[in-house]
Design a protein around this motif. Structure first.
Motif, mmCIF file in Angstrom:
data_model
loop_
_atom_site.group_PDB
_atom_site.id
_atom_site.type_symbol
_atom_site.label_atom_id
_atom_site.label_comp_id
_atom_site.label_asym_id
_atom_site.label_seq_id
_atom_site.Cartn_x
_atom_site.Cartn_y
_atom_site.Cartn_z
ATOM 1 N N CYS A 100 -34.894 76.602 -12.388
ATOM 2 C CA CYS A 100 -34.983 76.845 -10.943
ATOM 3 C C CYS A 100 -36.343 76.411 -10.399
ATOM 4 O O CYS A 100 -36.774 76.901 -9.352
ATOM 5 N N LYS A 101 -36.999 75.533 -11.119
ATOM 6 C CA LYS A 101 -38.325 75.046 -10.710
ATOM 7 C C LYS A 101 -39.309 76.200 -10.512
ATOM 8 O O LYS A 101 -40.163 76.168 -9.615
ATOM 9 N N LYS A 103 -38.698 79.132 -9.331
ATOM 10 C CA LYS A 103 -38.464 79.975 -8.150
ATOM 11 C C LYS A 103 -37.468 81.103 -8.410
ATOM 12 O O LYS A 103 -37.311 81.983 -7.579
ATOM 13 N N VAL A 112 -25.543 74.702 -12.160
ATOM 14 C CA VAL A 112 -24.282 74.541 -11.430
ATOM 15 C C VAL A 112 -23.513 73.309 -11.908
ATOM 16 O O VAL A 112 -22.291 73.356 -12.084
ATOM 17 N N THR A 320 -44.069 73.177 -2.734
ATOM 18 C CA THR A 320 -42.632 73.429 -2.916
ATOM 19 C C THR A 320 -42.194 74.776 -2.335
ATOM 20 O O THR A 320 -40.999 75.071 -2.301
ATOM 21 N N LEU A 321 -43.167 75.577 -1.881
ATOM 22 C CA LEU A 321 -42.853 76.936 -1.415
ATOM 23 C C LEU A 321 -41.709 76.982 -0.404
ATOM 24 O O LEU A 321 -40.809 77.799 -0.504
ATOM 25 N N GLU A 322 -41.770 76.089 0.574
ATOM 26 C CA GLU A 322 -40.768 76.144 1.643
ATOM 27 C C GLU A 322 -39.651 75.109 1.470
ATOM 28 O O GLU A 322 -38.854 74.911 2.372
ATOM 29 N N ASP A 324 -36.120 73.641 -0.069
ATOM 30 C CA ASP A 324 -34.808 74.075 -0.587
ATOM 31 C C ASP A 324 -34.329 75.432 -0.065
ATOM 32 O O ASP A 324 -33.512 76.082 -0.703
ATOM 33 N N VAL A 325 -34.851 75.868 1.065
ATOM 34 C CA VAL A 325 -34.285 77.062 1.706
ATOM 35 C C VAL A 325 -32.911 76.678 2.280
ATOM 36 O O VAL A 325 -31.954 77.447 2.222
ATOM 37 N N TYR A 326 -32.866 75.466 2.832
ATOM 38 C CA TYR A 326 -31.600 74.942 3.369
ATOM 39 C C TYR A 326 -31.240 73.641 2.648
ATOM 40 O O TYR A 326 -32.113 72.916 2.181
ATOM 41 N N ALA A 327 -29.950 73.371 2.581
ATOM 42 C CA ALA A 327 -29.485 72.123 1.973
ATOM 43 C C ALA A 327 -29.656 70.999 2.981
ATOM 44 O O ALA A 327 -29.618 71.221 4.175
#
Lengths: 327, 332
Positions: A100-101, A103, A112, A320-322, A324-327
């Protein structure tokens, strides 16, 4: 206790691979335990030492396209579904090379693309998700089955009831696999459930229920294999309850005041799933003690290599913090 | 494009049908959405066209069906989940907040959850405290979710098409009082991007930022004020997440005065977020008066019709707020 007889369909090679895999699971979690105890990795973790036969046996019968949903105690499921221990360990070390890098950590490892729909930090949270994944299989005629792991604790969540009811009315290709390790954190299953077997709840959904010895690899394989076959034949879900025991505490801060040393010793001495398998292999003359020891050492070495990989891996950048919150 | 008079609920149904005809992965699940046609009749006729496999009538299991939608979305479907009342989201929240919203991030950017949760919110039907809430601020608070609140049939159709095509979990708040509202809507498929506000009426004196049913109340208020020579601009954000901050800032910079109005309880409501966006931006320098914020009273929605009505902002409240903002602060 001795394990069931080895199914004729299994080759010696496969049996030895399973023996190796069970050691891989055990060493992975023992190593994680060691690092947490030393404070070398942070957060929390839930270890499945003592439960290796459920993960290895249940995942063995799956085809590559079959899917699993897992739990907070999910490292074994992950390894048994074919995950790379290097990337798993790197995730626990919060590294960029982790699944998950860095996270997700221990409770959210997923792969997946290879059918591991993820561990879950919410008790019972994965059960309806497994049902949804099985719904996709049915609606798109994809032919895969979903193996849904959860514990005795989750069997008292509302999501368990809703999900089993849904899967049964829609005859979905899913196998509900309850690892009854006797305790939901500190709550003994005998105090939290008013019937002897969680598997008996199957009858209220009109589906088959199996109650099996969860530390017997072959009992797990046999029951799960049959359930997966049934699922793929369009006959709907099965509930399997595998009786097992977690050797370690619930999570890293557990003094285990709720159970006795005698009980722990009983499960360790009499029902160690790896020892049971070893006895069967030796009895059936499928390998020598030296050969088994070599497999064990190989697993140990892989975990040491995984630690080295994790330690040498870079941390994720703050950039990278922000992401991949959204696709 | 040919247009046709459609109600808000017909426009929603039209969006669902158009997507289901062209995308096999889109399907609907929810309680009583089959032959019954849904609690508010939105899915009426859909089971006849698409069959029970794709218009999937479910047991009363909000947590289970929300989770099933998450699992189906994660494995390649595009489920549209209907919850009969938005209050019932409380029963589905684990799956929405802990699962759907977080899966992609927790998994390090792997996997996606393209699902739409459609559900009607709001008061005004005498359904009392457990069937009348406006809980959109809860959802807007959660990273990973998108939140949409269409106020008209045209917006509902175009926004729902975009929501279905979006690769993220979208909470689509309909309003019970809007279902019967009619306007010309294009018959073909069209999209309104998520994150694009609309000016429902242009004006120069005061900006009224309103959501959902309050857009209509704001337009009524604007009409009354127009008779008194006050030019109100009515802005509808249409989506709370993502929020079209640029359009809000532009409008406020033009008018210098703001009234924010939503039906949800004012305390910690989304209006506070909009007010903060304004004062944190360059629009702050253009403000000629303090921001006026209108929202529901901090009470459960009561049953008595007069009490119910007074629990949420009315046209007269908006008119008064606009006048207050014109009387306060610097001279116009």
């Amino acid at each position: 206790m001795i394990s069931k007889e080895i199914p004729a369909s299994l080759t010696t090679k496969q049996i030895l691979e399973l023996y190796h895999q069970m050691w891989l699971i055990r060493y992975f979690d023992e190593k994680v335990d060691e690092f947490f105890a030393r404070g070398a990795i942070h957060g929390t973790t839930h270890l499945c030492v003592g439960q290796e036969a459920t993960a290895a046996g249940a995942c063995f019968v799956l085809a590559e396209e079959d899917k699993i949903t897992s739990t907070h105690r999910g490292h074994g499921h992950c390894i048994a579904k074919g995950a790379d221990v290097n990337r798993m360990m790197a995730e626990l070390f919060a590294k960029e090379t982790g699944y998950c890098k860095g996270k997700g950590g221990s409770m959210h490892i997923a792969d997946v693309d290879r059918g591991n729909l993820g561990a879950n930090g919410i008790v019972g949270g994965g059960i309806p998700i497994a049902v949804g994944a099985a719904l996709t299989s049915k609606m798109k005629d994809l032919g895969y089955a979903v193996l849904c792991f959860f514990g005795d604790g989750a069997a008292n969540e509302g999501s368990f009831h809703e999900a089993l009811n849904l899967a049964s009315i829609w005859k979905l290709p899913v196998v509900f696999f309850c690892e009854n390790n006797q305790y939901g954190m500190s709550g003994p299953v005998k105090e939290m459930v008013n019937i002897e077997n969680i598997g008996d709840r199957a009858s209220s959904y009109g589906i088959p229920g199996r109650i099996i010895e969860g530390n017997d690899l072959f009992a797990v394989m046999e029951a799960t294999g049959e359930a997966v076959e049934r699922a793929k034949a369009g006959e709907g879900p099965t509930l399997i309850e595998a009786k097992t025991y977690r050797w370690k505490g619930h999570s890293k801060s557990d003094a285990k005041k709720y159970r006795t040393k005698e009980e722990e010793q009983y499960w360790r001495k009499e029902k160690d799933p790896i020892a049971l398998l070893a006895v069967r292999i030796i009895n059936d003359e499928l390998a020598t003690n030296d050969e088994l020891e070599a497999l064990q050492l190989q697993a140990k070495k892989q975990i040491e290599d995984a630690v080295e990989f994790a330690e040498k891996s870079p941390a994720p950048s703050l950039a990278t913090l922000e992401l991949d919150v959204y696709a | 494009m040919n247009t046709k008079d459609m109600t808000y609920s017909e426009a929603i149904r039209d969006a669902i049908s158009l997507k289901m005809r062209t995308d096999e992965d889109v399907f609907m699940l929810g309680e009583d959405i089959g032959v019954y046609g849904g609690a508010f009749g939105v899915s009426r006729g859909l089971i006849e066209e698409f069959g029970p496999e794709r218009i999937r009538n479910t047991p009363i299991s909000e947590s289970g069906i929300a989770g099933a939608a998450v699992g189906a979305a994660l494995t390649g479907m595009r489920p549209i989940l209907e919850l009969q009342f938005s209050d019932f989201i409380t029963i589905a929240t684990d799956q929405i907040i802990n699962q759907a919203a977080k899966i992609r991030y927790m998994y390090g950017g792997k996997g996606k959850v393209p699902m739409v949760l459609r559900t009607p919110g709001g008061s005004g039907t005498g359904a009392a405290a457990q069937h009348s809430q406006s809980l959109e601020a809860w959802m807007a608070h959660i990273p990973g979710l998108k939140v949409v609140q269409p106020s008209s049939a045209y917006d509902a159709k175009g926004l729902l098409i975009s929501a279905i095509e979006d690769d993220n979990p979208v909470i689509f708040y309909e309003h019970k009082l809007l279902y019967g509202m009619k306007e010309p809507v294009p018959e073909d498929l069209y999209r309104i991007p998520l994150g694009k506000a609309v000016i429902k009426k242009e004006g120069t004196d005061v900006t009224v930022i309103a959501t959902s049913v309050m857009v209509h109340k704001a337009l009524e208020a604007a009409k009354l004020l127009e008779a008194e020579g006050i030019e109100v601009e009515v802005l509808d954000p249409r989506t709370l997440v993502p929020l079209d901050e640029a359009s809000i800032i532009a409008s406020v910079s033009k008018t210098g005065r703001v009234v924010i109005v939503h039906e949800a309880v004012k305390r910690a409501g989304f209006g506070a977020e909009i007010a903060s966006v304004i004062v944190e931006s360059d629009a702050f320098d253009f403000l000629d008066a303090p921001i006026e914020r209108l929202g529901g009273k901090a009470v459960p929605i009561p049953y008595n019709p007069e009490l119910e009505k007074h629990a949420v902002p009315q046209v007269s409240d908006i008119v008064e707020a606009v006048k207050r903002t014109l009387q306060r602060g610097k001279e116009v």
